[in-house]
Design an enzyme around this catalytic site. Structure first.
Site, PDB file in Angstrom:
ATOM      1  N   HIS A 178       3.164  15.576   4.058  1.00 11.94           N
ATOM      2  CA  HIS A 178       4.183  14.428   4.405  1.00 11.94           C
ATOM      3  C   HIS A 178       4.696  13.985   3.119  1.00 11.94           C
ATOM      4  O   HIS A 178       4.845  13.151   2.522  1.00 11.94           O
ATOM      5  CB  HIS A 178       3.360  12.869   5.133  1.00 11.94           C
ATOM      6  CG  HIS A 178       4.296  12.218   5.793  1.00 11.94           C
ATOM      7  ND1 HIS A 178       4.229  11.877   7.238  1.00 11.94           N
ATOM      8  CD2 HIS A 178       5.265  11.424   5.348  1.00 11.94           C
ATOM      9  CE1 HIS A 178       5.147  10.899   7.400  1.00 11.94           C
ATOM     10  NE2 HIS A 178       5.816  10.801   6.309  1.00 11.94           N
ATOM     11  N   ASP A 185       8.010   9.126   0.262  1.00 12.07           N
ATOM     12  CA  ASP A 185       9.302   9.261  -0.508  1.00 12.07           C
ATOM     13  C   ASP A 185       8.967   8.834  -1.882  1.00 12.07           C
ATOM     14  O   ASP A 185       9.197   7.635  -2.234  1.00 12.07           O
ATOM     15  CB  ASP A 185      10.269   8.322   0.206  1.00 12.07           C
ATOM     16  CG  ASP A 185      10.760   8.907   1.613  1.00 12.07           C
ATOM     17  OD1 ASP A 185      11.374   9.984   1.677  1.00 12.07           O
ATOM     18  OD2 ASP A 185      10.282   8.180   2.716  1.00 12.07           O
ATOM     19  N   GLU A 225       3.155   3.497  12.476  1.00 13.63           N
ATOM     20  CA  GLU A 225       3.568   2.924  11.111  1.00 13.63           C
ATOM     21  C   GLU A 225       4.009   1.539  11.429  1.00 13.63           C
ATOM     22  O   GLU A 225       3.516   0.407  11.068  1.00 13.63           O
ATOM     23  CB  GLU A 225       4.512   3.814  10.309  1.00 13.63           C
ATOM     24  CG  GLU A 225       5.051   3.153   8.870  1.00 13.63           C
ATOM     25  CD  GLU A 225       6.182   4.146   8.364  1.00 13.63           C
ATOM     26  OE1 GLU A 225       6.419   3.958   7.306  1.00 13.63           O
ATOM     27  OE2 GLU A 225       7.039   4.637   9.274  1.00 13.63           O
ATOM     28  N   HIS A 264       9.372  13.902   2.644  1.00 12.62           N
ATOM     29  CA  HIS A 264      10.742  14.009   3.000  1.00 12.62           C
ATOM     30  C   HIS A 264      11.461  14.668   1.832  1.00 12.62           C
ATOM     31  O   HIS A 264      11.308  14.346   0.646  1.00 12.62           O
ATOM     32  CB  HIS A 264      11.266  12.581   3.524  1.00 12.62           C
ATOM     33  CG  HIS A 264      10.681  12.134   4.587  1.00 12.62           C
ATOM     34  ND1 HIS A 264      11.053  12.180   5.986  1.00 12.62           N
ATOM     35  CD2 HIS A 264       9.709  11.095   4.651  1.00 12.62           C
ATOM     36  CE1 HIS A 264      10.301  11.324   6.665  1.00 12.62           C
ATOM     37  NE2 HIS A 264       9.414  11.008   5.942  1.00 12.62           N
TER      38      HIS A 264
END
Length: 354
Positions: free
Chosen positions: A19, A285, A206, A21
């Site tokens: 996971h 991120d 989320e 980005h």
């Protein structure tokens, strides 16, 4: 809770990162340099206040988060910027002990400056191959649709991903604000991707609760769910996820940074693990949230009392939930066994990274 006393190095624990980005993987120092080179003016929150103070649980906070992300994306102007981002990201993964990186990108966010959707995806794939050759870390691409856009755009991306299945694209995702687009609206796109043999890995659970996750399972055939932490609100859903072996990509510092939970100890990481849910720790991120992959494992050890045997199982779960080739999975799993079996002081000799 009794704290583990082991000193086994977490950067020597082989693992997969599922996971992450594309823009969000950038080093902060690289963002500052590229912005200066490409004439992009960064707001104070991305320079002097880094990492920025964020909150995504209300629309105003999410808008600010997305605005900062879009500004960071705009700093990537040249093909060499893409190559640099992926090379440095793979270097960071290597240093974290990661032996497989699955990075997600929405080509439409860059298409206008790199010659269209296909040219953009090919550029990213070429940069990923170069990064793998430079670092030894295999890189697979997840093409991810934006749930705030029309589902027809997601179908276009799914067809593009299908063209490159087996040529670097390994999975198909769905990201952005769950409150702006329900998973079920994107069933057609995921049907295209699944028929091409791509793993289904949409975000869910989320900013929205169990219903969002159930739609990912029922409508999108999810093999993994990005985040998924709010599954804990429904014990029957937790049992289903564990029984079906659906991997949740849990990103502790991201969930705190966006206000999904107020404090790390409030996260249900331990509860989900003890319930038998497959978990792959991720960073989401790090450009905006700071810590990278090793710190997520350190949080599991420090905050939730995970033993080295349990940390090894988290690493195994990340590998099993990945789209990595069989040879890579086998090598990583063997490395995990070696890490947990070797005395902590012998790690430099017995636990080399894959």
């Amino acid at each position: 809770m009794e704290r583990p006393t082991s000193t086994r190095r977490l950067d020597r624990l082989p693992k997969a990162h599922l996971h992450l980005h594309f823009t969000g993987s950038m080093r902060h120092s690289t963002l500052v340099e590229l912005a200066e080179e490409n004439g992009v003016r960064l707001p104070q929150a991305l320079v002097d206040e880094w990492p920025p103070r964020l909150r995504g649980t209300d629309e105003r906070g999410w808008f600010r988060f997305q605005r900062l992300y879009d500004i960071a994306r705009s700093a990537l102007r040249r093909p060499e910027d893409v190559y640099r981002l992926l090379r440095e990201t793979a270097e960071d993964e290597r240093d974290a002990g990661s032996g497989w990186l699955e990075i997600q990108v929405d080509p439409s966010g860059y298409a206008s400056r790199f010659g269209g959707l296909t040219a953009t995806l090919e550029l990213v794939l070429e940069a990923a191959r170069a990064a793998e050759q430079a670092t030894g870390v295999p890189v697979g691409l997840m093409v991810a649709a934006n749930r705030t856009k029309h589902p027809l755009e997601a179908k276009v991306l799914a067809r593009l991903a299908r063209q490159y299945a087996g040529r670097g694209v390994v999975s198909f995702g769905l990201n952005n604000d769950e409150r702006k687009g329900r998973a079920r609206e994107f069933e057609g796109a995921f049907r295209i991707a699944r028929r091409a043999g791509l793993l289904s890995a949409p975000h869910g659970g989320e900013l929205q609760g169990p219903r969002s996750i159930r739609e990912c399972l029922d409508e999108l055939g999810a093999d993994r769910v990005g985040h998924g932490v709010r599954a804990v609100e429904d014990p029957y859903l937790v049992e289903r996820i564990a029984t079906q072996g659906v991997t949740l990509e849990i990103c502790p510092t991201s969930n705190i940074g966006l206000g999904v939970f107020e404090r790390l100890e409030h996260m249900p990481l331990r509860r989900l693990f003890d319930a038998g849910v497959p978990i792959a720790l991720g960073t989401d991120d790090p450009l905006l949230f700071g810590p990278r992959l090793v710190e997520q494992y350190a949080i599991a050890r420090r905050v939730f009392g995970f033993t080295d045997a349990e940390l090894a199982e988290l690493a195994r779960m990340s590998v099993r939930g990945s789209a990595a080739p069989d040879a890579v999975r086998k090598e990583l799993l063997a490395g995990v066994d070696a890490w947990v079996e070797a005395p902590p002081g012998d790690q430099d000799r017995s636990n080399q990274r894959p």
